[in-house]
Design a protein around this motif. Structure first.
Motif, PDB file in Angstrom:
ATOM      1  N   UNK A 528      39.400   7.725  61.316  1.00 35.82           N
ATOM      2  CA  UNK A 528      39.149   9.141  61.026  1.00 35.82           C
ATOM      3  C   UNK A 528      40.437   9.770  60.499  1.00 35.82           C
ATOM      4  N   UNK A 529      40.318  10.938  59.867  1.00 35.02           N
ATOM      5  CA  UNK A 529      41.446  11.578  59.193  1.00 35.02           C
ATOM      6  C   UNK A 529      41.777  12.898  59.867  1.00 35.02           C
ATOM      7  N   UNK A 530      43.067  13.129  60.074  1.00 33.74           N
ATOM      8  CA  UNK A 530      43.564  14.381  60.634  1.00 33.74           C
ATOM      9  C   UNK A 530      44.772  14.818  59.823  1.00 33.74           C
ATOM     10  N   UNK A 531      44.658  15.932  59.115  1.00 32.34           N
ATOM     11  CA  UNK A 531      45.768  16.509  58.337  1.00 32.34           C
ATOM     12  C   UNK A 531      46.465  15.486  57.453  1.00 32.34           C
ATOM     13  N   UNK A 532      45.674  14.678  56.764  1.00 32.98           N
ATOM     14  CA  UNK A 532      46.232  13.716  55.824  1.00 32.98           C
ATOM     15  C   UNK A 532      46.607  12.384  56.433  1.00 32.98           C
ATOM     16  N   UNK A 533      46.511  12.230  57.739  1.00 32.59           N
ATOM     17  CA  UNK A 533      46.809  10.956  58.407  1.00 32.59           C
ATOM     18  C   UNK A 533      45.499  10.250  58.748  1.00 32.59           C
ATOM     19  N   UNK A 534      45.440   8.937  58.469  1.00 31.50           N
ATOM     20  CA  UNK A 534      44.273   8.129  58.851  1.00 31.50           C
ATOM     21  C   UNK A 534      44.581   7.448  60.181  1.00 31.50           C
ATOM     22  N   UNK A 535      43.714   7.679  61.177  1.00 31.64           N
ATOM     23  CA  UNK A 535      43.903   7.126  62.513  1.00 31.64           C
ATOM     24  C   UNK A 535      42.784   6.132  62.793  1.00 31.64           C
ATOM     25  N   UNK A 536      43.152   4.910  63.173  1.00 33.19           N
ATOM     26  CA  UNK A 536      42.177   3.860  63.465  1.00 33.19           C
ATOM     27  C   UNK A 536      42.301   3.440  64.921  1.00 33.19           C
TER      28      UNK A 536
END
Length: 664
Positions: A528-536
């Motif tokens: 998922x994406x938060x403020x331009x960061x992709x978190x897996x």
């Protein structure tokens, strides 16, 4: 046997404190030099006896002596050694013994480094310090004995509160107490001066370094507690206006005001009554903080005890010493006549304004902290005063303080010309407005907090540098640079501390206004994406700890296809204490923090994941470190060690301020 020796040493230290509180005071009143001289060896003996008692308790924790009730309640054989040691003060009884140890330490330091004090003043200072120490020793001996034995020792202990098993909080109480308790010595100086009926420039010079030392340690302690709350509680915040947080913040505000006021006493022999009052109130609020933490009247995750009887004892101590000191202050106020005369536009006036803002802001925090208790007692209503009140009521005073500090630093004593001062501040004013305009341009629909707060931070930093540069006089850049290097360390310390305050302003404003938050249920393997960061969420697994079980997540963070960090937040369970904790994992950066928390498994599958992007987060604590560093730089100034006020005639105090302390 060692525990019994520690208990006996504490009892003997209380006897020494009793004699020290009486004999030197009689000697000072009668002019008997021998009786006055007794104060120094008594203070030294009192410290070493208390240090032995504290060492005996520490030994019991280190070797897991479960015949002591305190060790059983707050330790475990499997606990890491660091937390066995810090478990000594991770409870009510042990923390109070640490409190008394630091009380005796300050008394001993005053005895060792107070050779330049007049004998009568030194005797009275040590006498008052011993009286305060005796009160807390009685509190420990009669209500909070840490050396109680159990008739049938258990095989193992109940462990320390898991929230306290953390390096940040391990060192937080000692530094906090060095600040809290350090204000007892400024209180002793104030009461001793009231008894003598004399407050002069020399007294201001003597009290300043002790106030500065207490303020520095209190700054470090508060910063450590804030840092612990940030990464340990998993809430993503660093300050919650918790009653116990406020209990340490209020003395910090008054100690800063006391520093400013002591400057005026030393330099201009003005604001004497105000300085004495601040010295009394600063320690008084330390005692109020002890009452809040240990009485149970206000709920907090930081509280040490929930015992009304102990709270009444501390309240009695507070009433005796504060009531006695304020009564003495009322009786002696007429003898503290100010000598210096100053205009409305002057450094003295700026310092008065600074003190008023700090004192009123402390009062605001105090009202917000105790109002729920007052409302319940008087109106039978349960109220909660939270961050919205404190943010709205407290922030305006800090804004005004930030505006005044650079202007006041450039004002001369007695009289100032505002036009000349503002011309010197042209560059900071331009820089402030440019930064504010730049931020406002980049953010269109966001809070105005960021441009205002960051602009104030730039104003403080630039104004402090201009203030330091102005002290080099006139001439070429090379000659002024040489003079800049040779300025007193206290000047450098003041500048560094004010710059640190500016850095903290920037950090708080940017993080509050620009942070991003995402709370969701994520499946293993989901991105998922938060403020331009992709978190897996790559994986969730179980990991054993030394005295806990852990559920650990593997979270991979990427940006623009490039891996930034792999973070491993945890959910820990401490089986002995039967308590879970949340351990956030943070990728720290100069301009942002990636803050990730793993939550509980969800009924429909997946895990709760909280993600925070926190701009300029580390600037909050960097500013506190810089402020503390500035304080240490000022303390290293030789004039603080030889008490310049004692050697300088008041008539020469109206010159430029070459030894302004770091907190000015």
């Amino acid at each position: 046997m060692i525990a019994e020796l520690g208990h006996f040493a504490l009892l003997l230290a209380a006897c020494v404190a009793l004699v020290q509180a009486v004999v030197p005071m009689i000697g000072a009143h009668r002019g008997w030099s021998g009786w006055m001289a007794f104060a120094s060896p008594a203070a030294t003996a009192q410290f070493f006896l208390t240090a032995f008692s504290f060492s005996a308790l520490t030994y019991a924790f280190v070797v897991s002596d479960f015949s002591l009730k305190l060790v059983v309640d707050n330790s475990h054989s499997l606990k890491p050694m660091l937390y066995k040691v810090t478990g000594v003060w991770g409870n009510h009884e042990g923390s109070m013994l640490l409190w008394v140890l630091i009380l005796t330490l300050y008394g001993a330091l005053a005895a060792w480094f107070g050779g330049n004090l007049p004998p009568s003043l030194k005797a009275r200072v040590l006498g008052v310090q011993a009286a305060v120490t005796l009160a807390f020793m009685a509190f420990i001996i009669f209500t909070s004995n840490p050396f109680l034995r159990l008739a049938v020792p258990p095989l193992d202990g109940q462990d320390l509160n898991p929230l306290l098993q953390d390096p940040g909080l391990a060192f937080h109480p000692p530094f906090l107490y060095l600040g809290y308790v350090g204000l007892s010595l400024t209180f002793s100086f104030a009461v001793a001066a009231l008894i003598e009926g004399r407050v002069d420039a020399a007294w201001g010079g003597w009290v300043r370094p002790w106030t500065l030392a207490a303020w520095v340690f209190l700054t470090i302690g508060i910063a450590l507690g804030s840092w612990w709350a940030y990464y340990e509680l998993g809430w993503g915040g660093y300050w919650f206006w918790d009653p116990v947080e406020n209990a340490s913040f209020m003395p910090w505000l008054l100690a800063a005001a006391l520093l400013h006021s002591a400057i005026v006493v030393e330099k201009r022999e003005s604001l004497k009554s105000w300085t004495i009052l601040l010295a009394i109130l600063a320690f008084g609020f330390s005692l109020i903080g002890a009452f809040i933490v240990r009485s149970g009247v206000l709920t907090s995750v930081h509280a040490f005890a929930n015992d009304p009887e102990r709270g009444v004892f501390i309240l009695l101590i507070t009433g005796i010493f504060m009531g006695g000191a304020l009564t003495l202050f009322a009786a002696r106020a007429g003898s503290m006549q100010a000598k210096g005369v100053f205009g409305l536009l002057s450094r003295e006036s700026a310092l008065v304004a600074n003190n008023i803002l700090l004192a009123v802001s402390c009062f605001v925090v105090f009202v917000g902290t105790v109002w729920p208790l007052v409302a319940e007692m008087l109106f039978d209503r349960k109220l909660s005063v939270g961050p919205p009140f404190f943010d709205a009521a407290f922030t305006p005073f800090m804004v005004l303080l930030a505006i005044i500090l650079p202007i006041g630093g450039l004002m001369p004593w007695k009289r100032a010309k505002m036009g000349r001062v503002m011309r010197q501040l042209t560059l900071p004013i331009v820089a402030t407005f440019l930064v504010a305009a730049l931020i406002w341009t980049f953010q269109t629909d966001r809070s105005i907090l960021a441009p205002i707060g960051i602009a104030l931070g730039v104003w403080l930093i630039a104004g402090s540098l201009i203030d330091l540069w102005s002290r080099t006089g006139r001439g070429g850049v090379a000659s002024r640079a040489r003079r800049l290097w040779n300025l007193p360390r206290a000047d450098w310390g003041k500048t560094v501390s004010h710059m640190g305050l500016g850095v903290t302003f920037i950090g708080i404003s940017a993080m509050t206004a620009w942070q991003s938050e995402d709370i969701r249920v994520a499946q293993v393997g989901e991105t998922f994406t938060v403020s331009g960061y992709e978190v897996t969420l790559a994986d969730v697994r179980r990991e054993p700890g030394p005295n806990y079980d852990s559920i650990m997540a593997d979270l991979v963070v990427s940006k623009n296809g490039r891996q930034v960090a792999i973070l491993n937040p945890e959910k820990r369970n401490y089986p002995v204490a039967q308590m879970p904790t949340t351990e956030a994992d943070i990728d720290n950066g100069v301009f942002r923090d990636l803050y990730l928390v793993i939550g509980d498994p969800q009924a429909g599958g997946g895990w709760a994941v909280r993600t925070y992007i926190k701009p300029f987060a580390n600037w909050v604590w960097a500013g506190a470190i810089i402020m503390s560093l500035g304080g240490f730089v000022s303390l290293s100034d030789r004039r603080f060690r030889v008490a310049p006020g004692a050697a300088r005639k008041p008539g020469k105090s109206g010159d430029a301020d070459p030894s302004t302390v770091a907190a000015e």
